[in-house]
Write a protein that holds these residues in place. Sequence first.
Motif, PDB file in Angstrom:
ATOM      1  N   ASP A 130      30.246  34.260  47.294  1.00 41.46           N
ATOM      2  CA  ASP A 130      31.358  34.775  46.488  1.00 41.46           C
ATOM      3  C   ASP A 130      32.534  33.808  46.491  1.00 41.46           C
ATOM      4  O   ASP A 130      33.170  33.572  45.451  1.00 41.46           O
ATOM      5  CB  ASP A 130      31.804  36.140  47.022  1.00 41.46           C
ATOM      6  CG  ASP A 130      30.772  37.231  46.760  1.00 41.46           C
ATOM      7  OD1 ASP A 130      29.849  36.987  45.970  1.00 41.46           O
ATOM      8  OD2 ASP A 130      30.903  38.316  47.359  1.00 41.46           O
ATOM      9  N   LEU A 131      32.832  33.233  47.652  1.00 44.13           N
ATOM     10  CA  LEU A 131      33.951  32.295  47.749  1.00 44.13           C
ATOM     11  C   LEU A 131      33.652  30.989  47.012  1.00 44.13           C
ATOM     12  O   LEU A 131      34.538  30.404  46.381  1.00 44.13           O
ATOM     13  CB  LEU A 131      34.281  32.020  49.217  1.00 44.13           C
ATOM     14  CG  LEU A 131      34.915  33.191  49.995  1.00 44.13           C
ATOM     15  CD1 LEU A 131      34.999  32.869  51.482  1.00 44.13           C
ATOM     16  CD2 LEU A 131      36.316  33.505  49.442  1.00 44.13           C
ATOM     17  N   CYS A 133      31.723  30.716  44.363  1.00 42.71           N
ATOM     18  CA  CYS A 133      31.853  31.027  42.940  1.00 42.71           C
ATOM     19  C   CYS A 133      33.339  31.110  42.538  1.00 42.71           C
ATOM     20  O   CYS A 133      33.705  30.712  41.431  1.00 42.71           O
ATOM     21  CB  CYS A 133      31.150  32.345  42.622  1.00 42.71           C
ATOM     22  SG  CYS A 133      29.352  32.236  42.653  1.00 42.71           S
ATOM     23  N   MET A 134      34.164  31.618  43.450  1.00 38.64           N
ATOM     24  CA  MET A 134      35.593  31.693  43.159  1.00 38.64           C
ATOM     25  C   MET A 134      36.185  30.289  43.053  1.00 38.64           C
ATOM     26  O   MET A 134      37.010  30.006  42.152  1.00 38.64           O
ATOM     27  CB  MET A 134      36.310  32.490  44.252  1.00 38.64           C
ATOM     28  CG  MET A 134      37.798  32.695  43.998  1.00 38.64           C
ATOM     29  SD  MET A 134      38.118  33.668  42.498  1.00 38.64           S
ATOM     30  CE  MET A 134      37.519  35.289  43.052  1.00 38.64           C
ATOM     31  N   GLN A 144      38.881  33.178  34.767  1.00 41.36           N
ATOM     32  CA  GLN A 144      38.361  33.123  36.136  1.00 41.36           C
ATOM     33  C   GLN A 144      37.593  34.404  36.457  1.00 41.36           C
ATOM     34  O   GLN A 144      36.499  34.366  37.026  1.00 41.36           O
ATOM     35  CB  GLN A 144      39.510  32.940  37.130  1.00 41.36           C
ATOM     36  CG  GLN A 144      40.198  31.601  37.074  1.00 41.36           C
ATOM     37  CD  GLN A 144      41.416  31.553  37.976  1.00 41.36           C
ATOM     38  OE1 GLN A 144      41.634  32.452  38.797  1.00 41.36           O
ATOM     39  NE2 GLN A 144      42.219  30.499  37.831  1.00 41.36           N
ATOM     40  N   GLU A 145      38.193  35.522  36.092  1.00 42.40           N
ATOM     41  CA  GLU A 145      37.566  36.822  36.354  1.00 42.40           C
ATOM     42  C   GLU A 145      36.232  36.941  35.630  1.00 42.40           C
ATOM     43  O   GLU A 145      35.220  37.354  36.215  1.00 42.40           O
ATOM     44  CB  GLU A 145      38.505  37.940  35.910  1.00 42.40           C
ATOM     45  CG  GLU A 145      37.913  39.341  36.046  1.00 42.40           C
ATOM     46  CD  GLU A 145      38.727  40.376  35.311  1.00 42.40           C
ATOM     47  OE1 GLU A 145      38.137  41.392  34.898  1.00 42.40           O
ATOM     48  OE2 GLU A 145      39.946  40.172  35.139  1.00 42.40           O
ATOM     49  N   TRP A 189      33.665  34.603  37.254  1.00 44.91           N
ATOM     50  CA  TRP A 189      33.246  35.045  38.588  1.00 44.91           C
ATOM     51  C   TRP A 189      32.372  36.293  38.508  1.00 44.91           C
ATOM     52  O   TRP A 189      31.338  36.373  39.192  1.00 44.91           O
ATOM     53  CB  TRP A 189      34.482  35.321  39.442  1.00 44.91           C
ATOM     54  CG  TRP A 189      34.152  35.595  40.891  1.00 44.91           C
ATOM     55  CD1 TRP A 189      34.020  34.690  41.893  1.00 44.91           C
ATOM     56  CD2 TRP A 189      33.881  36.887  41.470  1.00 44.91           C
ATOM     57  NE1 TRP A 189      33.694  35.324  43.064  1.00 44.91           N
ATOM     58  CE2 TRP A 189      33.603  36.667  42.832  1.00 44.91           C
ATOM     59  CE3 TRP A 189      33.865  38.181  40.972  1.00 44.91           C
ATOM     60  CZ2 TRP A 189      33.306  37.701  43.703  1.00 44.91           C
ATOM     61  CZ3 TRP A 189      33.562  39.219  41.840  1.00 44.91           C
ATOM     62  CH2 TRP A 189      33.287  38.989  43.187  1.00 44.91           C
ATOM     63  N   PHE A 222      36.508  41.106  42.404  1.00 42.44           N
ATOM     64  CA  PHE A 222      37.052  39.795  42.055  1.00 42.44           C
ATOM     65  C   PHE A 222      38.439  39.604  42.669  1.00 42.44           C
ATOM     66  O   PHE A 222      38.725  38.580  43.299  1.00 42.44           O
ATOM     67  CB  PHE A 222      37.125  39.637  40.534  1.00 42.44           C
ATOM     68  CG  PHE A 222      38.013  38.514  40.083  1.00 42.44           C
ATOM     69  CD1 PHE A 222      37.576  37.206  40.117  1.00 42.44           C
ATOM     70  CD2 PHE A 222      39.313  38.778  39.637  1.00 42.44           C
ATOM     71  CE1 PHE A 222      38.409  36.155  39.712  1.00 42.44           C
ATOM     72  CE2 PHE A 222      40.147  37.745  39.224  1.00 42.44           C
ATOM     73  CZ  PHE A 222      39.697  36.425  39.268  1.00 42.44           C
ATOM     74  N   LYS A 268      39.462  36.967  45.464  1.00 41.48           N
ATOM     75  CA  LYS A 268      40.441  35.941  45.123  1.00 41.48           C
ATOM     76  C   LYS A 268      41.568  35.912  46.146  1.00 41.48           C
ATOM     77  O   LYS A 268      42.071  34.829  46.507  1.00 41.48           O
ATOM     78  CB  LYS A 268      41.004  36.187  43.723  1.00 41.48           C
ATOM     79  CG  LYS A 268      41.909  35.050  43.266  1.00 41.48           C
ATOM     80  CD  LYS A 268      42.373  35.195  41.832  1.00 41.48           C
ATOM     81  CE  LYS A 268      43.211  33.981  41.426  1.00 41.48           C
ATOM     82  NZ  LYS A 268      43.713  34.070  40.044  1.00 41.48           N
ATOM     83  N   PHE A 304      40.231  34.092  49.032  1.00 41.34           N
ATOM     84  CA  PHE A 304      40.131  32.671  48.700  1.00 41.34           C
ATOM     85  C   PHE A 304      41.496  31.983  48.800  1.00 41.34           C
ATOM     86  O   PHE A 304      41.612  30.889  49.370  1.00 41.34           O
ATOM     87  CB  PHE A 304      39.560  32.519  47.293  1.00 41.34           C
ATOM     88  CG  PHE A 304      39.551  31.102  46.777  1.00 41.34           C
ATOM     89  CD1 PHE A 304      38.591  30.201  47.214  1.00 41.34           C
ATOM     90  CD2 PHE A 304      40.491  30.677  45.852  1.00 41.34           C
ATOM     91  CE1 PHE A 304      38.579  28.888  46.746  1.00 41.34           C
ATOM     92  CE2 PHE A 304      40.489  29.372  45.378  1.00 41.34           C
ATOM     93  CZ  PHE A 304      39.519  28.482  45.827  1.00 41.34           C
TER      94      PHE A 304
END
Length: 334
Positions: free
Chosen positions: A285-286, A288-289, A303-304, A307, A318, A322, A325
Amino acid sequence: MRGTMATKTRRKTMAGKKNGGRKARSESHATPTPADLPRTALEEKQALLAHHVRMVARGLTHGLFVSGGGGVGKSKVISETLAAEGVLPVLINSHITPLSLYAALYEHRQDKILWLDDADSMYSNMPILGLLRSALWGTAEGRVVTYSSTQLSGVPGNFEFQSKLIFTANAIPKRNEAFKAVLSRVDVFELTATNDEILEQMDVLARGGFGSLDAAACQQVVDYIRHAGGNRQLSMRLYESSLRKVEYAIATGTDWRDLVRSQLDQLGSKDRDGIPKPLDTKGHDLRCMALAVEKFPASARQQEEFWCESTGKSRATFFRVKKQFEAQQQEDNQ
């Protein structure tokens, strides 16, 4: 996204109606790469394997052992190459006892090719390995195979084997000296593919469409697999099954990403011993962020969207990821 893919599919159907009602030719993942395109890295490896199979079919070698993970094309290449050579192999792809293998070797002892397909369990059986050694290498009298048993019925205790063998496995058995002795008698080929090579092959196949899906829709699915796959071990088997799920999702009004994601979740990454282990979903997940921020530094909305598409997760998740992140980025910059 779901509406866009469905709209494109409807347009493709309408175009078929305008073309005199003729149905567009359905294509599958087995569609050959167009002749004007260079071979992919995986296709180059498969072509080399085909040469080895061809040499067995033409009697230039007694045997071939092929190893490699599932879904890289071992069986496909072997079967298609043998068919092109006009060879119908004797297929053995389930449990077999030493006595049954001996009988099969005797029955097909002349001018045949016996194919032991993904028969990993056989390679730890010492009597079977003994039979394979004898069938693959001989003396001045030829490759003589012998077997002693009171259960032999209508089969002699020894015979000369003049056929050939192809056998496959997902991995070369480790710490097995008897199996190494078998390998010393045959050609050995390992067919492997990295995730990048598999995705490259999927990109090529996507250009031909699939069933009711056009090329753009297929590429959209491949891109989703690319972003959502993380460090999972991908295979070509994922391609067709994912596209069939998309066709089903369009017909039923379901979000196809949920279906494909559920299939990806069944895959694992591999440790150094090749044993699947659970995916680090937080790390994925991180990552991909980080990619979303890199691609769209000035647009939180993009971005949303990126992701959520890459992970298959919700808008609320998300924002939570974020925040994690950004906190991580602050720590790294201190």
